[in-house]
Design a protein around this motif. Sequence first.
Motif, PDB file in Angstrom:
ATOM      1  N   UNK A  56       9.283 -31.281  15.187  1.00 60.75           N
ATOM      2  CA  UNK A  56       8.736 -30.214  15.694  1.00 60.75           C
ATOM      3  C   UNK A  56       7.484 -29.188  15.237  1.00 60.75           C
ATOM      4  N   UNK A  57       8.034 -29.819  13.762  1.00 63.41           N
ATOM      5  CA  UNK A  57       7.388 -28.946  12.507  1.00 63.41           C
ATOM      6  C   UNK A  57       6.457 -29.296  12.000  1.00 63.41           C
TER       7      UNK A  57
ATOM      8  N   UNK B 123      18.211 -37.159  14.111  1.00 67.25           N
ATOM      9  CA  UNK B 123      17.308 -35.872  13.972  1.00 67.25           C
ATOM     10  C   UNK B 123      16.461 -35.935  12.315  1.00 67.25           C
ATOM     11  N   UNK B 124      15.080 -34.844  11.964  1.00 69.95           N
ATOM     12  CA  UNK B 124      15.293 -34.743  10.718  1.00 69.95           C
ATOM     13  C   UNK B 124      13.254 -34.815  10.671  1.00 69.95           C
ATOM     14  N   UNK B 125      12.858 -34.161   9.833  1.00 71.90           N
ATOM     15  CA  UNK B 125      12.053 -34.342   9.572  1.00 71.90           C
ATOM     16  C   UNK B 125      10.907 -35.714   8.985  1.00 71.90           C
TER      17      UNK B 125
ATOM     18  N   UNK C  28      24.805 -29.127  18.352  1.00 74.61           N
ATOM     19  CA  UNK C  28      23.976 -28.523  17.165  1.00 74.61           C
ATOM     20  C   UNK C  28      22.807 -28.426  18.585  1.00 74.61           C
ATOM     21  N   UNK C  29      22.760 -28.290  18.777  1.00 74.07           N
ATOM     22  CA  UNK C  29      20.762 -27.758  19.669  1.00 74.07           C
ATOM     23  C   UNK C  29      21.347 -26.739  20.746  1.00 74.07           C
ATOM     24  N   UNK C  30      22.127 -26.418  20.202  1.00 80.86           N
ATOM     25  CA  UNK C  30      21.897 -24.820  21.022  1.00 80.86           C
ATOM     26  C   UNK C  30      22.482 -24.459  20.693  1.00 80.86           C
ATOM     27  N   UNK C  31      23.053 -24.730  19.527  1.00 78.36           N
ATOM     28  CA  UNK C  31      24.196 -23.318  18.143  1.00 78.36           C
ATOM     29  C   UNK C  31      24.139 -23.967  17.226  1.00 78.36           C
ATOM     30  N   UNK C  32      22.686 -24.164  16.680  1.00 77.50           N
ATOM     31  CA  UNK C  32      21.988 -25.007  14.893  1.00 77.50           C
ATOM     32  C   UNK C  32      22.980 -24.206  14.031  1.00 77.50           C
ATOM     33  N   UNK C  33      23.668 -24.964  13.500  1.00 73.36           N
ATOM     34  CA  UNK C  33      24.121 -23.711  12.183  1.00 73.36           C
ATOM     35  C   UNK C  33      23.692 -23.675  10.577  1.00 73.36           C
ATOM     36  N   UNK C  34      22.900 -25.043  10.405  1.00 75.11           N
ATOM     37  CA  UNK C  34      22.055 -25.239   9.820  1.00 75.11           C
ATOM     38  C   UNK C  34      20.982 -24.532   9.661  1.00 75.11           C
TER      39      UNK C  34
ATOM     40  N   UNK D 137      17.673 -25.483  12.647  1.00 73.86           N
ATOM     41  CA  UNK D 137      16.832 -24.180  13.954  1.00 73.86           C
ATOM     42  C   UNK D 137      15.824 -24.312  13.804  1.00 73.86           C
ATOM     43  N   UNK D 138      15.727 -24.531  12.778  1.00 73.48           N
ATOM     44  CA  UNK D 138      13.585 -24.836  13.095  1.00 73.48           C
ATOM     45  C   UNK D 138      13.332 -25.455  13.599  1.00 73.48           C
TER      46      UNK D 138
END
Length: 564
Positions: free
Chosen positions: A208-209, A328-330, A523-529, A533-534
Motif C-alpha cells: 500500500x505504501x 505481508x510486507x513492503x 495483527x490487522x485490527x490492532x497492529x503493534x509494529x 500500522x503504516x
Amino acid sequence: MSGSETAPGAVAEIEGLTVSVGGRRILDGVSLRVRPGRVTALVGPSGSGKTTTGRALLGEFPAGALVSGTVRVGGERVGHVPSGPVPVGPAPVRGGPARGTAARGAPVGHVPQDPAAVLNPVRRVGALLHDIALGQVRGLPRRARRQAARARVLEAMAAAQLPDGAALVGRFPHQLSGGQQQRIVLAQALLLGARVVVADEPTTGQDALTRRRVVEELAAVAARGIGVVLLSHDLAAVRALADEVLVLRDGRVVERGPAQRVLRSPATSGTRELPPVKLALTRDTAFGAPRPDVVLRVRDLHARHPDGSEVLHVPDLALRGGECLAVLGRSGSGKTTLARCLAGLHRTYDGQVLLGPVVLPRSLRDRDRRQLAAVQYVFQDARASFDERRPLRDQVARTAVRLRGVPARDARAEASAMLGALGLSTVSADRCPGGLSGGELQRAALARALLARPRVLVCDEVTAGLDTDTRRDTLDLLDGLLRTRGDMSLVLVTHDLVAARFASRVAVLDAGEVVEQGSSAEVLTAPRHPLTAALVAASKAVPVPDAIPGPAGSSCRASEAGSA
C-alpha cells in the motif's frame, strides 16, 4: 488527416484498431488519443483487451494476429499491418531496453505487467541503465562520463521510487521483488526520454505504501509533459490519476469520457458493472479451519544472495494443517525469497525447511516427486513460467502426468475442469500463453499448481492483476479447497490487505526480518509494529496528489480516492 499525421495536440493515437487471433476478435475498432501531460486510463475485466491496446503503441501484436487500423506515434505510423497475419516467430529475446518505438524523437516506454520479460536474467540491472546513460553523455571525458552516467542512473532510479538505487544496481533481476523489477523498467523508460509511457498494472503486486508512491510518481511523470497510458484494475489509482477513462469489454470501447464522469456516473451497463472503487469482497468468514498439526516449519533460516549478503532471517515460522498464512510486507522485504525457499527455488540459505518431520532439500532438483508435488509454488510472474509455444491446457495437464502419474487423457480432463473453475473458457485453454492476458495466465498458473494436489500451496501475489470479481472468485476457490481438502494448507504472499484479512494468521516482514505475527484479526485490527500500522493505514486510501500543472492547458487530475 493523412496517414503520417497525428491528431493536433496528441503525441500518439490509435484509430479503428481491430486485432483477431484464431478467428476471435480481441480488439474491435478501438481508438484513443494520448496527449502530452495527460493520463489516459484503460479499465475493464481481465481479457478485455487492455494490454493488447497498450502494446499496439509499441507496434507489437500477438503472433499470428490479423490487424487492421492505424497507430501513430509522433506523427509516424507504427505497427500497421495492411494485410496478412503477424508472422509467428520465436519468443521475444529478454534483456533489451524497455521496449519502445522511436518515432521522430518520441519513444514509447513500456512498463509491462511482467517486468522480468524485459530484464536480462544473467545481467545486473544496473548494467543496462548505465549503457543507456553513457550514450547520453558522450561529449565528456571518459572518467567524467562514467560519473555523469552513474548520477543519471541513480536519479532515474530515485524518480522511479528506488531511492536505494546504489544498493540495487549490482543485483540480478531474480534478486529483486516484482515491484522492484517494475520500477527498474520504469527507470529505463525515463532514461530513454520517453514521451509516452504505457504502464500495465503498475500498482499490481505493490504494498500500500509503494502503491501510493507509484500514484505520485506517475502524476509527476505526466507533469513533465509525458503522456501516460494506464492499464489497470486498480480503480482507486485510476480515479486519482486519470484525465480520461476508456472502458473496454470484449475488445470494444463501451464508454469513454472524463474520469470523474465515467467513474461516478457511468452511462452504460458495461461500465456500471465495474466494481466500486472501494473493494468489497462478499466474504464474511476466514479461510478454512486450522488444525493443531504442523505441516510446514521454518527453523532459523538465513537466506543470502549469491554475493553472501543476507536478505532474510526467519527464526521460526509454522504452518498448520488447513491453515492460510498471509505473508505481508513492503516490496523487497523478503517475502518472495521466503516463498522461494519453501519451494526449493532459492537454495543459498542456512537453517531448515521441514515438511512434517522431514527436512526438505534446499534445491528443487534434489527433491523427489512426492516432495515436489507436496509443495507447489504459483509465481508472481505467471507469463515467464509458461512455454510460449505450447497450448495452455497441455502445460497445466502436464503437472498431473509428471507428479501424480495420471494418464494424459485424464490429466487433460482434470486441467479443463480446473481451468473452468477459475473462469477460463475452453477456447482460452487451447491457446498458447501469448494469446492470454496476464490475469488469465495467473489463473492458469494456479490451476497448474492445484493439479499436483499439494499439501502446501505457496501463492506469490495470486490475486494481483485480477479484477474484483475474479479476485473474489479466486479467494472463494482457495477457501473451498482448504475446507474440503483436509490435507492442504496455503501460504499467501500478498500486498492485498483485503485478501489477507481472510487468512487464519499473518506474518509481517520488514527488511528481511519477521517483525510481527499473529491472528489476522489481531495483527490487522490492532497492529503493534509501526510498519504494520503504516501498511494498514495506507491501504485505506490511495493518497491523491494535488493538481500538478503540466504543459500549457493540461493537468494531472486530482480527486478523492476511495479505499484501495
